[in-house]
Write a protein that holds these residues in place. Structure first.
Motif, short mmCIF file in Angstrom:
data_model
loop_
_atom_site.label_atom_id
_atom_site.label_comp_id
_atom_site.label_asym_id
_atom_site.label_seq_id
_atom_site.Cartn_x
_atom_site.Cartn_y
_atom_site.Cartn_z
N ALA A 64 40.98 40.34 72.68
CA ALA A 64 42.07 40.52 73.63
C ALA A 64 42.68 39.19 74.04
CB ALA A 64 41.56 41.25 74.87
N ALA A 65 44.00 39.19 74.06
CA ALA A 65 44.74 38.01 74.50
C ALA A 65 45.23 38.17 75.94
CB ALA A 65 45.94 37.77 73.57
N ALA A 72 50.96 45.25 80.43
CA ALA A 72 50.41 45.35 79.08
C ALA A 72 49.36 46.44 78.98
CB ALA A 72 49.82 44.01 78.65
N THR A 73 48.44 46.50 79.95
CA THR A 73 47.40 47.53 79.90
C THR A 73 47.97 48.92 80.16
OG1 THR A 73 46.90 47.01 82.22
CG2 THR A 73 45.52 45.98 80.53
N ALA A 74 49.00 49.01 81.00
CA ALA A 74 49.65 50.30 81.23
C ALA A 74 50.32 50.79 79.95
CB ALA A 74 50.67 50.20 82.36
N ALA A 75 50.98 49.86 79.23
CA ALA A 75 51.60 50.23 77.96
C ALA A 75 50.56 50.63 76.93
CB ALA A 75 52.43 49.05 77.44
N LEU A 76 49.41 49.93 76.97
CA LEU A 76 48.33 50.27 76.05
C LEU A 76 47.84 51.69 76.30
CD1 LEU A 76 46.14 49.52 73.95
CD2 LEU A 76 44.76 48.69 75.87
N GLN A 77 47.59 52.03 77.57
CA GLN A 77 47.11 53.37 77.88
C GLN A 77 48.11 54.44 77.48
OE1 GLN A 77 43.43 52.42 78.85
NE2 GLN A 77 44.21 54.50 78.95
N ALA A 196 40.18 53.59 84.79
CA ALA A 196 40.74 52.24 84.66
C ALA A 196 42.11 52.13 85.32
CB ALA A 196 40.85 51.87 83.18
N ALA A 197 42.95 53.16 85.17
CA ALA A 197 44.31 53.11 85.73
C ALA A 197 44.27 53.04 87.25
CB ALA A 197 45.11 54.32 85.27
N ILE A 240 48.37 43.02 73.49
CA ILE A 240 46.98 42.97 73.94
C ILE A 240 46.13 42.06 73.07
CG2 ILE A 240 44.87 44.34 74.26
CD1 ILE A 240 46.91 44.80 76.43
N GLY A 241 46.27 42.17 71.76
CA GLY A 241 45.45 41.37 70.86
C GLY A 241 45.34 42.02 69.50
N SER A 242 44.14 41.98 68.91
CA SER A 242 43.93 42.56 67.59
C SER A 242 42.48 43.00 67.45
CB SER A 242 44.26 41.54 66.49
OG SER A 242 43.42 40.39 66.61
#
Length: 391
Positions: A64-65, A72-77, A196-197, A240-242
């Motif tokens: 994770a970057a 970013a985490t909201a978009a990930l979810q 988490a949210a 987020i990363g890779s």
């Protein structure tokens, strides 16, 4: 001929009853054997799914970057909720998140209790299912209006008035969180699941994740490498990363051999029981021919052909097998219908469907068994010499 066959069943009620019991045991054994094998397979799969994910499940450790960025985490979810290759669930690593033990029996003087706290999302049970004992599971990210959690059975002791108190190591702040429900996750130790949210939304000071793992249960026909590439694209798009590590976690290979052995043993047992049933029918049939030899000889002397004698002997067995098969199928259907009432609330098993294929095979096997079991008596009957009736 039908009347003769039906009347034949009433001549010796004891013989008919013993034959019917033998058939009943054989059919029930086959249906029960298949059902037990199916339930055994489902049980092993369910236990494995609770601990390591449905088959197939992959675990992606993310390099994770940017996990501290709320956008970013909201978009990930949001992207994971509609992940095409399968069901995806994020698990964030927050090592300093702990439980405040109100009873004062914590690991240190401050009352902090260091137990397993998993920060995850509502999709987790789609990958690692856990029966709900009471209440509900975590809600979707857009729905909850407060910090929410779910506990397993071993963590019930930390719930007071429907809430649990979260804390951070080395920080005096205590935050109450609503407990949605209690689940049976198969873990031997206390586990708290935190949405988490809602943690990020209602306690942003605690949102300092130092790692991310994404669990993915692949849809049917989906390739693991293609799924990894799709997840990498998603992580790149959200910033987020890779994926740094991609491993299969469901341990399917470890229990497939056990399941195969279980099903093989069930089939062998059912075949042996049906064989015993056939042997019993042969013995009862031969004894019946001995008792009825004079009656059959008189029929032969009056002009009955060998074919009609054979049909009478075999037909009575087949008719009885059909009657018992119908009664057995109805009886087994009632038993299967009652299974959901017997299973405990926290059982990992879903109520089983009635094994129609097994029932059909059992009925055919019953008819085949009756045919095989009546062949020897029929052969003996047609070999009787009519002249013996005059003695």
């Amino acid at each position: 001929m039908i009347r003769i066959i039906a009347k034949d069943l009433r001549i010796n009620p004891l013989r008919t009853g013993l034959t019917a019991l033998s058939m009943f045991i054989g059919i029930i054994a086959l249906i029960a054997g298949v059902l037990v094998g199916t339930l055994g397979r489902d049980y092993l799969e369910s236990i494995n799914a609770r601990l390591s994910g449905k088959t197939p499940t992959y675990s992606a450790i993310v390099d994770a970057a940017s996990l501290a960025d709320p956008q970013a985490t909201a978009a990930l979810q949001q992207r994971l909720a509609s992940f095409g290759p399968g069901v995806a669930s994020a698990q964030y690593h927050l090592n300093d998140l702990a439980i405040w033990a109100l009873s004062g029996d914590g690991d240190d003087a401050s009352g902090i209790r260091h137990i397993t706290v998993i920060v995850t999302d509502a999709a987790r049970t789609g990958v690692m299912p856990a029966p709900i004992i009471t209440g509900t599971w975590l809600t979707e990210a857009a729905e909850p209006a407060t910090l929410e959690t779910v506990v397993n059975e071993n963590a019930r002791q930390y719930v007071h008035d429907g809430t649990i108190t979260l804390a951070r190591t080395g920080n005096p702040q205590q935050v109450p969180a609503r407990v949605n429900g209690v689940i049976a996750d198969g873990a031997d130790e206390p586990v708290i699941y935190v949405n988490a949210a809602t943690l990020q939304r209602y306690w942003p000071q605690a949102w300092e994740p130092d790692g991310l793992t994404v669990l993915v249960h692949l849809s049917d026909g989906t390739d693991g490498q293609q799924t990894k590439n799709a997840l990498n694209d998603l992580l790149f798009d959200t910033g987020i990363g890779s994926v740094s590590t991609w491993n299969r976690t469901d341990n399917a290979d470890e229990y497939e051999q056990v399941i195969g052995f279980l099903q093989f043993g069930v089939i062998i047992t059912a075949v042996l029981l049906l064989s015993v049933s056939a042997i019993g029918m042969i013995n009862i049939g031969l004894a019946g021919i001995e008792q009825r030899s004079r009656e059959l000889l008189i029929r032969r002397a009056l002009g009955a052909t060998r074919t009609s004698i054979a049909i009478q002997v075999i037909g009575s067995s087949v008719l009885l097998s059909l009657i018992i098969a119908l009664a057995t199928v109805l009886f087994s259907a009632v038993l299967v219908w009652a299974i959901p009432w017997i299973l405990p609330v926290d059982s990992p098993l879903e109520p089983p469907a009635y094994p129609y294929t097994a029932a059909m095979v059992a009925v055919l096997a019953s008819v085949a068994t009756s045919l095989i079991g009546s062949l020897a008596p029929a052969i003996k009957a047609i070999r009787l010499q009519p002249a013996l009736a005059l003695r």
